[in-house]
Scaffold this motif. Structure first.
Motif, PDB file in Angstrom:
ATOM      1  N   ASP A  74       0.828  -1.197   0.000  1.00 13.27           N
ATOM      2  CA  ASP A  74       0.000   0.000   0.000  1.00 13.27           C
ATOM      3  C   ASP A  74       0.870   1.259   0.000  1.00 13.27           C
ATOM      4  OD1 ASP A  74      -2.662   1.291   0.242  1.00 13.27           O
ATOM      5  OD2 ASP A  74      -1.864   1.954   2.189  1.00 13.27           O
ATOM      6  N   GLN A  75       1.924   1.258   0.794  1.00 14.31           N
ATOM      7  CA  GLN A  75       2.807   2.419   0.865  1.00 14.31           C
ATOM      8  C   GLN A  75       3.567   2.630  -0.443  1.00 14.31           C
ATOM      9  OE1 GLN A  75       2.879   4.704   3.472  1.00 14.31           O
ATOM     10  NE2 GLN A  75       1.048   3.483   3.865  1.00 14.31           N
ATOM     11  N   ARG A  76       4.018   1.553  -1.065  1.00  8.50           N
ATOM     12  CA  ARG A  76       4.696   1.670  -2.365  1.00  8.50           C
ATOM     13  C   ARG A  76       3.750   2.222  -3.431  1.00  8.50           C
ATOM     14  NH1 ARG A  76       7.126  -3.365  -1.010  1.00  8.50           N
ATOM     15  NH2 ARG A  76       5.531  -4.414  -2.224  1.00  8.50           N
ATOM     16  N   ALA A  77       2.521   1.710  -3.457  1.00  9.57           N
ATOM     17  CA  ALA A  77       1.539   2.180  -4.434  1.00  9.57           C
ATOM     18  C   ALA A  77       1.212   3.644  -4.196  1.00  9.57           C
ATOM     19  CB  ALA A  77       0.273   1.331  -4.357  1.00  9.57           C
ATOM     20  N   ARG A  78       1.099   4.023  -2.949  1.00  8.32           N
ATOM     21  CA  ARG A  78       0.789   5.402  -2.606  1.00  8.32           C
ATOM     22  C   ARG A  78       1.942   6.325  -3.001  1.00  8.32           C
ATOM     23  NH1 ARG A  78      -1.769   8.089   2.641  1.00  8.32           N
ATOM     24  NH2 ARG A  78      -3.698   7.682   1.574  1.00  8.32           N
ATOM     25  N   ALA A  79       3.174   5.899  -2.754  1.00  8.26           N
ATOM     26  CA  ALA A  79       4.336   6.715  -3.106  1.00  8.26           C
ATOM     27  C   ALA A  79       4.440   6.884  -4.618  1.00  8.26           C
ATOM     28  CB  ALA A  79       5.609   6.086  -2.546  1.00  8.26           C
ATOM     29  N   SER A  80       4.200   5.810  -5.368  1.00 12.43           N
ATOM     30  CA  SER A  80       4.290   5.920  -6.820  1.00 12.43           C
ATOM     31  C   SER A  80       3.152   6.782  -7.370  1.00 12.43           C
ATOM     32  CB  SER A  80       4.291   4.540  -7.477  1.00 12.43           C
ATOM     33  OG  SER A  80       3.048   3.913  -7.295  1.00 12.43           O
ATOM     34  N   HIS A  81       1.989   6.694  -6.749  1.00 14.36           N
ATOM     35  CA  HIS A  81       0.853   7.521  -7.169  1.00 14.36           C
ATOM     36  C   HIS A  81       1.152   8.996  -6.913  1.00 14.36           C
ATOM     37  CE1 HIS A  81      -3.233   8.803  -7.935  1.00 14.36           C
ATOM     38  NE2 HIS A  81      -3.267   9.390  -6.757  1.00 14.36           N
ATOM     39  N   GLU A  82       1.724   9.304  -5.739  1.00 10.78           N
ATOM     40  CA  GLU A  82       2.059  10.690  -5.411  1.00 10.78           C
ATOM     41  C   GLU A  82       3.171  11.216  -6.313  1.00 10.78           C
ATOM     42  OE1 GLU A  82       2.882  10.717  -1.260  1.00 10.78           O
ATOM     43  OE2 GLU A  82       0.772  10.527  -0.715  1.00 10.78           O
TER      44      GLU A  82
END
Length: 93
Positions: A74-82
């Motif tokens: 979830d954190q990786r996906a959120r970082a890439s989205h941001e």
């Protein structure tokens, strides 16, 4: 405009709900003593009360590991989205 930093609130997503359930399930299972406060059935001579708790040690470990892996994803996906959103925002300027 204001120089105050943006306040970001956590977003409840289905993945985070699953993470929460993985972490809460062992507590519920262990706090509901009435469900396992008995001696039968025995397993290799060990009363149910004891082996039930030992099985939950293994289940808790597995659920915690699953929650951790989901949190990392979830954190990786959120970082890439941001990062993608910041890139689009920078290109628009």
């Amino acid at each position: 405009m204001s120089d105050a930093p943006e306040v970001r609130r956590g977003v409840v997503t289905p993945v985070r709900v699953v993470i929460g359930l993985c972490l809460v399930a062992p507590f519920v299972a262990m706090l509901w003593v009435g469900s396992y406060a008995k001696t039968d059935p025995t397993f290799i001579g060990i009363p149910f009360f004891y082996w039930y708790q030992m099985v939950w040690v293994l289940i808790s470990t597995t659920l915690t590991m699953i929650a951790y892996r989901l949190w990392q994803r979830d954190q990786r996906a959120r970082a890439s989205h941001e990062a993608g959103a910041a890139e689009k925002g920078g290109a628009a300027r």
